[in-house]
Scaffold this motif. Structure first.
Motif, PDB file in Angstrom:
ATOM      1  N   ALA A 191      35.221  45.067  46.223  1.00  0.00           N
ATOM      2  CA  ALA A 191      36.281  46.068  46.142  1.00  0.00           C
ATOM      3  C   ALA A 191      35.925  47.330  46.917  1.00  0.00           C
ATOM      4  CB  ALA A 191      36.556  46.420  44.680  1.00  0.00           C
TER       5      ALA A 191
ATOM      6  N   GLU B 120      42.336  40.645  40.231  1.00  0.00           N
ATOM      7  CA  GLU B 120      43.732  40.607  40.666  1.00  0.00           C
ATOM      8  C   GLU B 120      43.937  41.412  41.949  1.00  0.00           C
ATOM      9  OE1 GLU B 120      45.945  41.944  37.273  1.00  0.00           O
ATOM     10  OE2 GLU B 120      46.069  39.921  36.415  1.00  0.00           O
ATOM     11  N   GLY B 121      43.263  42.572  42.064  1.00  0.00           N
ATOM     12  CA  GLY B 121      43.392  43.385  43.269  1.00  0.00           C
ATOM     13  C   GLY B 121      42.839  42.681  44.496  1.00  0.00           C
ATOM     14  N   LEU B 122      41.702  42.034  44.357  1.00  0.00           N
ATOM     15  CA  LEU B 122      41.095  41.311  45.487  1.00  0.00           C
ATOM     16  C   LEU B 122      41.918  40.103  45.879  1.00  0.00           C
ATOM     17  CD1 LEU B 122      37.368  41.623  44.386  1.00  0.00           C
ATOM     18  CD2 LEU B 122      38.353  42.586  46.480  1.00  0.00           C
ATOM     19  N   ARG B 123      42.539  39.452  44.904  1.00  0.00           N
ATOM     20  CA  ARG B 123      43.424  38.326  45.209  1.00  0.00           C
ATOM     21  C   ARG B 123      44.657  38.793  45.985  1.00  0.00           C
ATOM     22  NH1 ARG B 123      43.596  33.364  42.478  1.00  0.00           N
ATOM     23  NH2 ARG B 123      45.804  33.624  42.001  1.00  0.00           N
ATOM     24  N   ARG B 124      45.201  39.961  45.604  1.00  0.00           N
ATOM     25  CA  ARG B 124      46.371  40.478  46.323  1.00  0.00           C
ATOM     26  C   ARG B 124      46.042  40.771  47.776  1.00  0.00           C
ATOM     27  NH1 ARG B 124      47.223  43.530  41.576  1.00  0.00           N
ATOM     28  NH2 ARG B 124      46.255  45.360  42.549  1.00  0.00           N
ATOM     29  N   GLU B 125      44.803  41.189  48.041  1.00  0.00           N
ATOM     30  CA  GLU B 125      44.394  41.499  49.400  1.00  0.00           C
ATOM     31  C   GLU B 125      43.835  40.293  50.147  1.00  0.00           C
ATOM     32  OE1 GLU B 125      41.828  44.853  49.611  1.00  0.00           O
ATOM     33  OE2 GLU B 125      43.360  46.247  48.863  1.00  0.00           O
ATOM     34  N   GLY B 126      43.870  39.122  49.512  1.00  0.00           N
ATOM     35  CA  GLY B 126      43.422  37.894  50.151  1.00  0.00           C
ATOM     36  C   GLY B 126      41.931  37.774  50.309  1.00  0.00           C
ATOM     37  N   LYS B 127      41.168  38.524  49.501  1.00  0.00           N
ATOM     38  CA  LYS B 127      39.709  38.481  49.590  1.00  0.00           C
ATOM     39  C   LYS B 127      39.090  37.472  48.624  1.00  0.00           C
ATOM     40  CE  LYS B 127      39.341  43.256  51.190  1.00  0.00           C
ATOM     41  NZ  LYS B 127      38.777  44.610  50.921  1.00  0.00           N
TER      42      LYS B 127
END
Length: 275
Positions: free
Chosen positions: A180, A267-274
């Protein structure tokens, strides 16, 4: 109380009976806290944009109030430390300075994915007594303190083995906290704090990087996890495992700061495709 002076910064330190200067200065959480605080205080003078630049605060003194020892004699070591730090500016204004030092910990988000459905994820929680919270059945992410000289990933792998009964090499764990922070530009006011979650920054130095591991398992094996008894009994651990659907994790783990932070990072990393 005995008193000695630190060399940097040059301030008095009061010690309670039974705690020596040598033992205190060998305690990594104390040294790390003092170094981090000293760096943050130095930014006041270096940066004209700092809100305290015109009347900077300084660390004036430290008083150690109490301490806990881990282990058995003659191999005891400091485990927890309670102190007060006097931090004030030229006008005599003081900042709150009651500090509980315990050092860093790690937390692990372990997800099990049934082999017949890629979207059906489950998180493993531990349910155990947490006397400071007044609970005998506190649901939380697996976690553990980092021992002196230990690595974060190594501690995470060890705790997963002890609390969950899973063998996961440290190299297979991914640090959500580090991921992150990637690409976040530092400015001149950066205090260089650890990349981690602070569950109680108003009173405690503890910071917790959060790791993640995902494993595919046969669906029938999922039933074996819920209610399984684990933990190191000789260390007073009485742990029951609980399997929770990821979509319900925010509710099931809502009292645990580690759990909510892990879910937000994932969830934030998934939204950014990481991920």
């Amino acid at each position: 109380m005995a008193t000695f002076r630190l060399q940097s910064p040059d301030i008095p330190v009061k010690l309670p009976e039974g705690l020596s200067e040598e033992k205190l200065l060998a305690f990594s959480p104390f040294n790390n806290w003092l170094r981090t605080l000293s760096n943050s205080l130095s930014l006041q003078r270096r940066s004209p944009a700092h809100p305290f630049h015109t009347d900077p605060y300084a660390l004036r003194s430290i008083a150690i109030q109490s301490f806990d020892l881990f282990g058995t004699a003659p191999h005891q070591r400091l485990g927890f430390l309670k102190l007060t730090a006097e931090v004030s500016n030229g006008a005599g204004e003081k900042l709150p300075g009651s500090v509980f030092l315990r050092g860093p910990s790690v937390a692990m988000l372990v997800m099990l994915v049934p082999d017949d459905d890629d979207d059906d994820r489950y998180a493993l929680l531990t349910v155990q007594p947490r006397i400071p919270a007044g609970s005998l059945a506190f649901a939380e992410l697996p976690a553990g303190m980092v021992d002196e000289g230990g690595s974060f990933a190594g501690t995470a792998a060890q705790e997963i083995r002890e609390e969950l009964g899973l063998e996961i090499p440290a190299a297979e764990l991914r640090c959500l906290s580090d991921m992150a922070a990637e690409g976040v530009a530092a400015d001149e006011g950066d205090e260089s704090l650890p990349t981690a979650m602070y569950p109680s920054a108003g009173g405690c130095d503890e910071h917790i990087p959060i790791y993640v591991h995902e494993r595919r398992v046969p669906r029938e094996q999922l039933k074996e996890w819920t209610g399984k008894l684990t933990g190191l009994r000789e260390h007073g651990e009485r742990i029951t495992l609980k399997l929770v659907k990821m979509k319900d994790l925010w509710r099931e783990g809502g009292r645990d700061a580690k759990c909510l932070a892990a879910l937000a990072l994932w969830e934030g990393l998934r939204r950014e495709g990481k991920l």
